[in-house]
Write an enzyme that holds these catalytic residues in place. Structure first.
Site, short mmCIF file in Angstrom:
data_model
loop_
_atom_site.label_atom_id
_atom_site.label_comp_id
_atom_site.label_asym_id
_atom_site.label_seq_id
_atom_site.Cartn_x
_atom_site.Cartn_y
_atom_site.Cartn_z
N GLU A 115 -69.20 -21.03 -26.56
CA GLU A 115 -70.13 -20.38 -25.64
C GLU A 115 -71.51 -20.22 -26.24
O GLU A 115 -71.66 -20.19 -27.46
CB GLU A 115 -69.58 -19.05 -25.14
CG GLU A 115 -69.53 -17.90 -26.11
CD GLU A 115 -69.12 -16.61 -25.39
OE1 GLU A 115 -67.97 -16.18 -25.58
OE2 GLU A 115 -69.94 -16.04 -24.65
N LYS A 117 -74.82 -18.59 -27.67
CA LYS A 117 -75.01 -17.33 -28.39
C LYS A 117 -76.35 -16.74 -27.96
O LYS A 117 -77.41 -17.29 -28.25
CB LYS A 117 -74.99 -17.56 -29.89
CG LYS A 117 -75.14 -16.25 -30.64
CD LYS A 117 -74.82 -16.37 -32.10
CE LYS A 117 -74.81 -15.01 -32.77
NZ LYS A 117 -75.94 -14.16 -32.46
N ASP A 119 -79.56 -14.31 -27.68
CA ASP A 119 -80.38 -13.56 -28.64
C ASP A 119 -80.64 -12.20 -28.01
O ASP A 119 -81.69 -11.94 -27.43
CB ASP A 119 -81.68 -14.34 -28.86
CG ASP A 119 -82.30 -13.95 -30.18
OD1 ASP A 119 -81.66 -13.20 -30.93
OD2 ASP A 119 -83.42 -14.39 -30.45
N TYR A 227 -68.35 -10.98 -24.02
CA TYR A 227 -67.75 -12.08 -24.77
C TYR A 227 -66.43 -11.74 -25.43
O TYR A 227 -65.83 -12.58 -26.10
CB TYR A 227 -68.72 -12.66 -25.79
CG TYR A 227 -69.21 -11.69 -26.85
CD1 TYR A 227 -68.36 -11.15 -27.80
CD2 TYR A 227 -70.56 -11.32 -26.89
CE1 TYR A 227 -68.81 -10.28 -28.77
CE2 TYR A 227 -71.03 -10.45 -27.87
CZ TYR A 227 -70.15 -9.93 -28.80
OH TYR A 227 -70.61 -9.06 -29.75
N LYS A 316 -75.95 -22.27 -35.38
CA LYS A 316 -77.31 -21.89 -35.00
C LYS A 316 -78.19 -23.11 -34.73
O LYS A 316 -78.06 -24.14 -35.40
CB LYS A 316 -77.95 -21.07 -36.13
CG LYS A 316 -77.31 -19.72 -36.36
CD LYS A 316 -77.47 -18.85 -35.17
CE LYS A 316 -77.68 -17.41 -35.35
NZ LYS A 316 -78.46 -16.81 -36.27
N CYS A 410 -105.41 -3.05 -57.56
CA CYS A 410 -104.91 -2.86 -56.20
C CYS A 410 -106.06 -3.06 -55.20
O CYS A 410 -107.13 -2.50 -55.37
CB CYS A 410 -104.35 -1.43 -56.07
SG CYS A 410 -104.00 -0.96 -54.38
N CYS A 413 -106.72 0.78 -53.79
CA CYS A 413 -107.18 1.92 -54.60
C CYS A 413 -107.74 1.49 -55.95
O CYS A 413 -108.17 2.32 -56.74
CB CYS A 413 -106.06 2.93 -54.80
SG CYS A 413 -104.82 2.36 -55.98
N CYS A 428 -98.65 -1.77 -57.30
CA CYS A 428 -99.84 -0.98 -57.61
C CYS A 428 -99.38 0.23 -58.41
O CYS A 428 -98.40 0.89 -58.05
CB CYS A 428 -100.49 -0.55 -56.30
SG CYS A 428 -101.55 0.89 -56.50
N CYS A 434 -102.97 6.11 -54.42
CA CYS A 434 -103.31 4.95 -53.58
C CYS A 434 -103.13 5.32 -52.11
O CYS A 434 -102.04 5.71 -51.67
CB CYS A 434 -102.38 3.79 -53.94
SG CYS A 434 -102.64 2.35 -52.89
O1 I6G Z 1 -72.66 -11.21 -31.96
C1 I6G Z 1 -71.87 -12.00 -31.24
C2 I6G Z 1 -72.40 -12.76 -30.25
C3 I6G Z 1 -71.59 -13.57 -29.48
C4 I6G Z 1 -70.49 -12.03 -31.52
C5 I6G Z 1 -69.66 -12.87 -30.75
C6 I6G Z 1 -70.24 -13.64 -29.72
O2 I6G Z 1 -69.41 -14.39 -29.03
C7 I6G Z 1 -69.97 -15.20 -28.04
N1 I6G Z 1 -68.33 -12.90 -31.00
C8 I6G Z 1 -67.81 -12.17 -31.98
C9 I6G Z 1 -66.37 -12.26 -32.26
C10 I6G Z 1 -68.63 -11.34 -32.74
N2 I6G Z 1 -69.95 -11.27 -32.51
C11 I6G Z 1 -68.07 -10.52 -33.84
#
Ligand code: I6G
Length: 672
Positions: A115, A117, A119, A227, A316, A410, A413, A428, A434
């Protein structure tokens, strides 16, 4: 209408609204028009307004935002919220798959759930008998913050689960995020109003969830993808992760529609490729994809290593990079005097943000990367991290490029810069002489987790130090209305608010006070250990480095800094002045004493009149009690304030002892 028929109509309207919300948010398939929905919603609002005794917490009208809190309370996760290990290359992903095969002694291909991830921010949502009772941030994985009221405002957080087949206790985990469009609109509005812009959707989502006033959160465009699960009790758990996700969907949660179940790690890499291609079209930001072993039995056999499951990995995407020119380098002085070289860059746009500064970390890094002023550099921005210079494009170095040198004095100061042999960090030597260190020390003192002086932001601290109105944290408490309202952009009302906030901050805890002093290497956890171990300042002043080192979690470096701090005259004087102006805290009971509430677990619910949740918790913990977030058969007492909800009900069902606020006050008085 009789009360019975009103009750029935309210129930029917709630059901209808929940059904429409499910169709709209979860299935993306609305069955009525917005105008029709508004009509039904208004009817429910009016009926509830006329019959407030019939309002329940799971009513869809209760998302608009409850009253502001004075602070978030801590929640201990019953099952720790772990993090994920990262993989950055195909080889690392293959190594992950091999480790699993080796551990499981399996040589056939494994099933994985893949799946995107997000942000965003990891949260946990706790349901009792299908009703949303508590929501928390991940925090440090063991303890998070109670953000129930803020989560309640998010339309895609079910307040009541659909259907009947859910477990009696269910903790769902997911990621709260802000869709890209909502983020852009929010920043546009902020720009029009001359307010500070959020750097990216993640920060905007975090800032929105961390509002003490849920009415502000309610106005922010937040959403949730679920999730996984934490606690799951009262029903048999399915045998695969994917079946759990299916259940979550049935109960009304949104699960990412891009999820795929695949066989074999090569199919995972195909998924990565597919998601990478559609990444820019997704309405939310992602920073990679996650692969999880599908079979729960296999997950169980694999277990965890340090803080991450062995059965999952986050693959990532590479950090986004851009090329620009490094125009200059400045040295920033931090709270402890550490000098950080900061690159001033020709502004460049990277992953939705204009970047004009990047950290160069320290001089070792500058030399290792061979960075000169005037160089064309590749910079990188990954998620929340401060942009950094990755490398120099050497062939583009101009003839006039200038070497970067650590200043001898520094920049603020002019005290000598010291660098201990073998250490990367230069400092420093000016200490609190400072002004940069003074500013940082005062900012830290005022910060939320320290003395929590509301309204005393970084800019104002800088203004006060520059105007020579304050030199140390104690001076804050002798500021006058005249002095404050004489500052630029400070109206009398804001000046008075700040004085009120300073007054309020005088009531604190010993641990917070110690943390606020900004002793090198003494973070919140160490401050708590010191407070619990010594109980009062005098004992701490008398402690030697050797004594300090006997405390759990205090090593020789921390002990050295703490002993040095308390032996310094200047620090003693500032502390004396802080006590003279009236900073105080409840008596802290030493942890090695025979604490009267050892082995007792308390749950606090509802609003207490005379204590904030934080204060009540602190008092109980000082007496040795544990304060938990939810009621179970193991709970010793539930302390019930006004408007208590499902925790009270649960305590009654389980026969747990219940104390109202008066009984609680009397109880504490007897023990202290
Ligand atoms: O931080 C996370 C984002 C997404 C996750 C995660 C995740 O699954 C899509 N799954 C687990 C098992 C954990 N953190 C610990």
């Amino acid at each position: 209408m009789t009360e019975k028929s009103i009750r029935e109509r309210i129930e029917q309207l709630r059901k209808e609204i929940n059904e429409h919300n499910y169709h709209y948010y979860v299935l993306s398939d609305p069955v009525i028009s917005d105008a029709e929905f508004d009509r039904v919603f208004r009817e429910l609002q009016e009926l509830e307004k006329a019959n407030p005794q019939l309002i329940t917490l799971d009513s869809p009208t209760q998302r608009v935002g409850a009253k502001p809190l004075s602070a978030f309370t801590q929640v201990t996760h019953q099952i720790p919220m772990l993090s994920l290990d990262n993989a950055f290359t195909d080889a690392e992903v293959h190594a992950f798959d091999k480790r699993i095969h080796d551990r499981l002694h399996i040589n056939t291909e494994l099933e994985y759930v893949c799946e995107p991830k997000l942000d965003g921010l990891a949260v946990s949502l706790h349901y009792e008998d299908g009703i949303f009772v508590q929501g928390a941030t991940r925090g440090d994985g063991e303890t998070g913050e109670d953000i129930t009221e803020n989560l309640r405002t998010i339309a895609t957080v079910p307040l009541k689960l659909r259907g009947k087949g859910y477990p009696s206790t269910l903790e769902v985990r997911g990621e709260v995020y802000m869709p890209k469009a909502g983020f852009l609109a929010l920043n546009k509005k902020a720009e029009i109003h001359g307010e500070k812009l959020f750097a990216n959707p993640r920060n905007a989502a975090a800032g929105s969830l961390r509002q003490l006033d849920p009415r502000i959160t309610a106005k922010r465009p937040l959403a949730l993808f679920c999730y996984g699960i934490g606690v799951y009790k009262g029903k048999d758990i399915p045998s695969t992760h994917n079946e759990i996700l299916k259940e979550l969907k049935e109960w009304g949660f949104i699960v990412n529609p891009e999820i795929e179940v695949v066989t074999g790690i090569d199919k995972c890499l195909k998924f990565y490729e597919r998601i990478g291609k559609i990444r820019s079209e997704l309405v939310y930001e992602i920073d990679g994809v996650v692969y999880k072993v599908n079979q729960l039995k296999e997950q169980e056999r694999l277990g965890f290593v340090s803080r991450a499951p062995r059965w999952a990995v986050a693959h990532k995407f590479p950090a986004e990079q851009a090329t620009t020119v490094l125009e200059d380098v400045e040295f920033q002085v931090g709270r402890t005097g550490a000098l950080t070289p900061v690159a001033r860059l020709k502004p460049v746009f990277v992953s939705g943000v204009t970047v004009s500064n990047a950290t160069l970390h320290n001089m070792d890094e500058v030399r290792r990367k061979d960075i000169y002023i005037g160089d064309t550099v590749i910079i990188q921005r990954a998620g929340d991290v401060i942009p950094e210079v990755v490398e120099v494009i050497k062939k583009l170095r101009p003839a006039h490029a200038k070497k970067i040198n650590l200043p001898k004095d520094c920049p603020v100061c002019h005290s000598k810069i010291e660098q201990i042999e073998g250490e990367a960090i230069a400092r420093c030597s000016g200490g609190l002489y400072c002004s940069a260190q003074r500013k940082e020390a005062i900012k830290h003192f005022a910060s939320r987790r320290a003395m929590d002086i509301e309204g005393l932001g970084d800019k104002l601290v800088e203004q006060l130090v520059d105007a020579d109105l304050i030199k140390n944290p104690a001076d804050l408490y002798t500021l006058t209305l005249d002095q404050l309202s004489g500052l630029e952009r400070m109206a009398e009302k804001s000046a008075q608010n700040l004085l009120d906030a300073l007054e309020k901050s005088k009531k604190t805890t010993f641990a917070r006070f110690l943390y606020a002093l900004g002793i090198r290497e003494v973070g919140e956890a160490t401050a708590k250990s010191l407070a619990r171990h010594y109980g009062d300042l005098e004992s701490l002043f008398n402690a030697t480095q050797e004594d300090l080192q006997t405390i759990r979690d205090v090593g020789p470096v921390v002990a050295k800094h703490a002993a040095m701090f308390f032996s310094e005259n200047h620090n003693k004087k500032v502390i004396e002045k802080l006590l003279t102006v009236g900073i105080h805290w409840p008596k802290t009971i030493k942890s090695d004493a025979n604490l009267p509430l050892k082995d007792k677990t308390f749950v606090l619910t509802g609003t207490l009149q005379d204590f904030s949740r934080e204060e009540a918790k602190e008092k109980l913990e000082n007496l040795g009690a544990k304060v938990a977030g939810s009621v179970s058969a193991k709970t010793s007492y539930v302390v019930v304030g006004a408007d208590a909800g499902s925790k009270l009900k649960k305590a009654q069902e389980l026969g747990v002892s219940i104390m109202d606020e008066k009984a609680f006050s009397d109880f504490l008085r007897e023990l202290t």
